[in-house]
Each structure stands twice: as structure tokens, then as C-alpha cells.
Design a protein around this motif. Sequence first.
Motif, mmCIF file in Angstrom:
data_model
loop_
_atom_site.group_PDB
_atom_site.id
_atom_site.type_symbol
_atom_site.label_atom_id
_atom_site.label_comp_id
_atom_site.label_asym_id
_atom_site.label_seq_id
_atom_site.Cartn_x
_atom_site.Cartn_y
_atom_site.Cartn_z
ATOM 1 N N LEU A 1 0.659 -1.249 -0.244
ATOM 2 C CA LEU A 1 0.001 0.007 0.214
ATOM 3 C C LEU A 1 1.012 1.289 0.081
ATOM 4 C CD1 LEU A 1 -2.621 -1.114 2.680
ATOM 5 C CD2 LEU A 1 -3.088 -1.249 0.271
ATOM 6 N N SER A 2 0.540 2.086 -0.809
ATOM 7 C CA SER A 2 1.164 3.360 -0.977
ATOM 8 C C SER A 2 0.607 4.313 0.280
ATOM 9 C CB SER A 2 0.963 4.173 -2.284
ATOM 10 O OG SER A 2 -0.540 4.579 -2.328
ATOM 11 N N ASP A 3 1.374 5.281 0.351
ATOM 12 C CA ASP A 3 0.949 6.252 1.335
ATOM 13 C C ASP A 3 -0.389 6.653 1.237
ATOM 14 O OD1 ASP A 3 4.213 8.004 2.065
ATOM 15 O OD2 ASP A 3 3.375 6.255 2.930
ATOM 16 N N ALA A 4 -0.825 7.067 -0.068
ATOM 17 C CA ALA A 4 -1.968 7.492 -0.354
ATOM 18 C C ALA A 4 -3.234 6.422 0.048
ATOM 19 C CB ALA A 4 -2.098 7.946 -1.947
ATOM 20 N N ASN A 5 -2.544 5.287 -0.482
ATOM 21 C CA ASN A 5 -3.599 3.957 -0.184
ATOM 22 C C ASN A 5 -3.980 4.128 1.465
ATOM 23 O OD1 ASN A 5 -1.857 1.932 -2.549
ATOM 24 N ND2 ASN A 5 -3.690 3.260 -2.873
ATOM 25 N N ARG A 6 -2.817 4.200 2.293
ATOM 26 C CA ARG A 6 -2.805 4.026 3.644
ATOM 27 C C ARG A 6 -3.796 5.172 4.297
ATOM 28 N NH1 ARG A 6 2.294 3.918 6.823
ATOM 29 N NH2 ARG A 6 1.173 2.502 8.102
ATOM 30 N N GLN A 7 -3.632 6.378 3.652
ATOM 31 C CA GLN A 7 -4.566 7.407 4.303
ATOM 32 C C GLN A 7 -6.011 7.042 4.215
ATOM 33 O OE1 GLN A 7 -4.091 11.467 2.481
ATOM 34 N NE2 GLN A 7 -2.999 11.911 4.509
ATOM 35 N N VAL A 8 -6.300 6.489 2.715
ATOM 36 C CA VAL A 8 -7.932 6.144 2.307
ATOM 37 C C VAL A 8 -8.220 5.046 3.405
ATOM 38 C CG1 VAL A 8 -9.304 5.007 0.736
ATOM 39 C CG2 VAL A 8 -7.587 6.678 0.007
ATOM 40 N N ILE A 9 -7.466 4.135 3.768
ATOM 41 C CA ILE A 9 -7.654 3.008 4.427
ATOM 42 C C ILE A 9 -8.167 3.482 6.100
ATOM 43 C CG2 ILE A 9 -7.167 0.765 5.333
ATOM 44 C CD1 ILE A 9 -8.168 0.693 2.299
ATOM 45 N N HIS A 10 -6.975 4.527 6.547
ATOM 46 C CA HIS A 10 -7.238 4.804 7.789
ATOM 47 C C HIS A 10 -8.655 5.609 8.116
ATOM 48 C CE1 HIS A 10 -2.449 4.529 8.711
ATOM 49 N NE2 HIS A 10 -3.323 3.272 9.222
ATOM 50 N N HIS A 11 -8.838 6.378 7.046
ATOM 51 C CA HIS A 11 -9.977 7.353 7.031
ATOM 52 C C HIS A 11 -11.142 6.469 6.834
ATOM 53 C CE1 HIS A 11 -12.024 11.029 6.078
ATOM 54 N NE2 HIS A 11 -12.858 10.372 5.409
ATOM 55 N N LEU A 12 -11.150 5.331 6.268
ATOM 56 C CA LEU A 12 -12.349 4.582 6.363
ATOM 57 C C LEU A 12 -12.717 3.436 7.318
ATOM 58 C CD1 LEU A 12 -14.055 4.001 3.696
ATOM 59 C CD2 LEU A 12 -12.734 2.293 2.985
ATOM 60 N N ALA A 13 -11.625 3.324 8.244
ATOM 61 C CA ALA A 13 -11.626 2.518 9.230
ATOM 62 C C ALA A 13 -12.816 2.620 10.198
ATOM 63 C CB ALA A 13 -10.472 2.303 9.834
ATOM 64 N N GLU A 14 -13.161 3.893 10.553
ATOM 65 C CA GLU A 14 -14.050 4.209 11.637
ATOM 66 C C GLU A 14 -15.569 4.037 10.982
ATOM 67 O OE1 GLU A 14 -13.831 4.826 14.726
ATOM 68 O OE2 GLU A 14 -15.908 4.840 14.801
ATOM 69 N N THR A 15 -15.574 4.408 9.741
ATOM 70 C CA THR A 15 -16.888 4.017 9.013
ATOM 71 C C THR A 15 -17.376 2.633 8.910
ATOM 72 O OG1 THR A 15 -16.552 6.055 7.615
ATOM 73 C CG2 THR A 15 -18.298 4.794 6.950
ATOM 74 N N LEU A 16 -16.347 1.879 8.701
ATOM 75 C CA LEU A 16 -16.476 0.507 8.721
ATOM 76 C C LEU A 16 -16.976 0.103 9.947
ATOM 77 C CD1 LEU A 16 -13.523 -1.052 6.246
ATOM 78 C CD2 LEU A 16 -16.022 -0.209 5.509
ATOM 79 N N HIS A 17 -16.267 0.380 11.041
ATOM 80 C CA HIS A 17 -16.624 -0.269 12.395
ATOM 81 C C HIS A 17 -17.931 0.265 12.802
ATOM 82 C CE1 HIS A 17 -16.203 -1.091 16.427
ATOM 83 N NE2 HIS A 17 -16.469 0.442 16.781
ATOM 84 N N ALA A 18 -18.379 1.474 12.324
ATOM 85 C CA ALA A 18 -19.543 2.109 12.748
ATOM 86 C C ALA A 18 -20.621 1.532 11.936
ATOM 87 C CB ALA A 18 -19.734 3.606 12.673
ATOM 88 N N ASN A 19 -20.496 0.881 10.843
ATOM 89 C CA ASN A 19 -21.591 0.332 10.010
ATOM 90 C C ASN A 19 -21.430 -0.914 9.672
ATOM 91 O OD1 ASN A 19 -23.453 3.067 9.206
ATOM 92 N ND2 ASN A 19 -21.115 3.362 9.144
#
Lengths: 142, 151
Positions: B12-30
Motif C-alpha cells: 500500500l502506498s501512502d495515499a492508499n494508507r490514508q484512504v484506509i485509515h480514513h475508512l476504518a471508523e466508518t466500517l466499524h460504525a456500520n
Amino acid sequence: MVNITKKEAQIITDIWKHLDKQGTTALALERVFTVYPWTTRLFGSFNKHFKASESGVQGHAAKVAGALDKAVHNLHDLDNVFHQLSEKHQTIGVDTQNFKLLGQTFIVELAILLKGRLTPEVHEAAYKFFLAVAGALSAQYH
Amino acid sequence: SGRAKNSATMVLSDANRQVIHHLAETLHANAATYGADALARLFEIHPQTKTYFSSFTGYEATNPQVIAHGTKVMEAVAKAAGHLDDLPHHLEKLAKKHGLELLVDPHNFVLFSNIIVVTLAIHLPTFPPATHTAVDKFLEEIAHQLSSEYR
């Protein structure tokens, strides 16, 4: 052999009827070129211009949309409909897996467009449609 | 750089990692909504996957067993998003479970990943190609790890 039921045929026809065919196809192409960059292999002439709005992608989208339109209107005769196109894609040297990848990105574009209206039933109809098209496009490879 | 070899951060690139970190909370909440929807779609579109769940009383997104299992899977994906630096280690137990006990054909991880992508495209406010790419690579890395203890 993909068996598209009468109900699925109706769903496919309905979705296609109301779709911005050129627009959605161009977006699906941009997506396949971005998410699966190896699909750009034979598009060197696009000079790395793979955005939906760009002329190369628009041109190819028109061809693809035209073929998909024919497919939607001939769901039970796909091998025939795609006979020459299948031969052409082999001559050009296209890996048949690309057809499945474009199917996936097209469904993602439908998901963005339709949201909850892409129910599991509609999703399945779309999946089977693109699987059948991929199969017909692969059928003449030897 | 201190990153472990073979960790997901090599893929994963740095840009990829940013996306995944940003998404984690949404995945957990839903997790329940996304998980049940994704699992129901998997069962509908790839009916052979139901053979691993023969004890289920039903396979729709409203079925309590589908909700429970879908939630479990989506929570695991959300949790993995916080372990990009040590994904093989983090997923080792789950990998062993799938590879030695459950014996799920690893091809199913690919099928499920594609379905999860479509499910996210439906539920997230936006899903541009760059986000799609990061998610696809992340899920592929999870699938790769889950397939690593079979043989």
C-alpha cells in the motif's frame, strides 16, 4: 454457460434503458484503467490519458456502449452477436480477464448511480449479464 | 524505514494508507449494515458460498445469522485497517482458522472482496477510482494473508 432468466432479462433491459450509456461506460473505463492498470496495456495510443472525459476513453466508450446495447437486445444470442468482436479482440491480443474486470467496474458505477436500488437481485442480474458478455467475447479465442 | 518486510505497507502506498485509515471508523460504525448487505449479496450472486453456512436458516440481509456473521467479518476488516504495519502477524490466527479448520476455498476471498467493493460503492457518500484502488489493494492483502496457512 450463464443462464439469464426471464426476470433477469427484464431487469437488465430496464437498467440499460434508463442509463446514460456513453457516460457510464466512459466512467467504467476510467475506473478499470485506474484500479487495474494492467488493462491499459494495449492503449498506448491514449498517451496515459485515461480520464473519462478524454477523447481516447470517450471513443472507446462509444464502441463498448454500442456493443453492450446490442447485447442487451440479444441476450439469448450473445455468442452470435459477439462472434466477430471476439475474434477481433484475440487478434488485437486482449487478455479475456479484462472483460471481467470491466464488468466489475461497470457494476461499481451502477452501485454509485443506483445506491440502494442496486438490490441483491438487480446486482445479480448485472453480474450475470457482464459474465455472459465476457464469455461471449472470449468464445472465439483459440 | 522500520517497516517490516512483507507487511501490507510494502504493497500500500501512502495515499492508499490514508484512504484506509480514513475508512476504518466508518466500517466499524456500520459493520452490521455493510456486513450483512455484503454477505447477502455474496450468497445471492455466488450461491456455492452458502455451502459453508449450511446451518443458516436463511441467507438474506435481514436474517439474524447473516447479520451476526456479516458484522463479524466487517469488524475484522475494520480492525485490520489499524494494523497495516503488521498485517501478517495480526491476521495469523484468522489465517490458521481458515486454512486448517474451516478450509474455505481461498478463491472465495476474491469473490467476497469484489462484493465488498460494490457494497461500499453503494453505502459510502463517494467512491472515486483512487478510493476504490486503495480498498481493492487492502482487501487483496487481507485475502492473501487469509490464504497463507493452507499449505
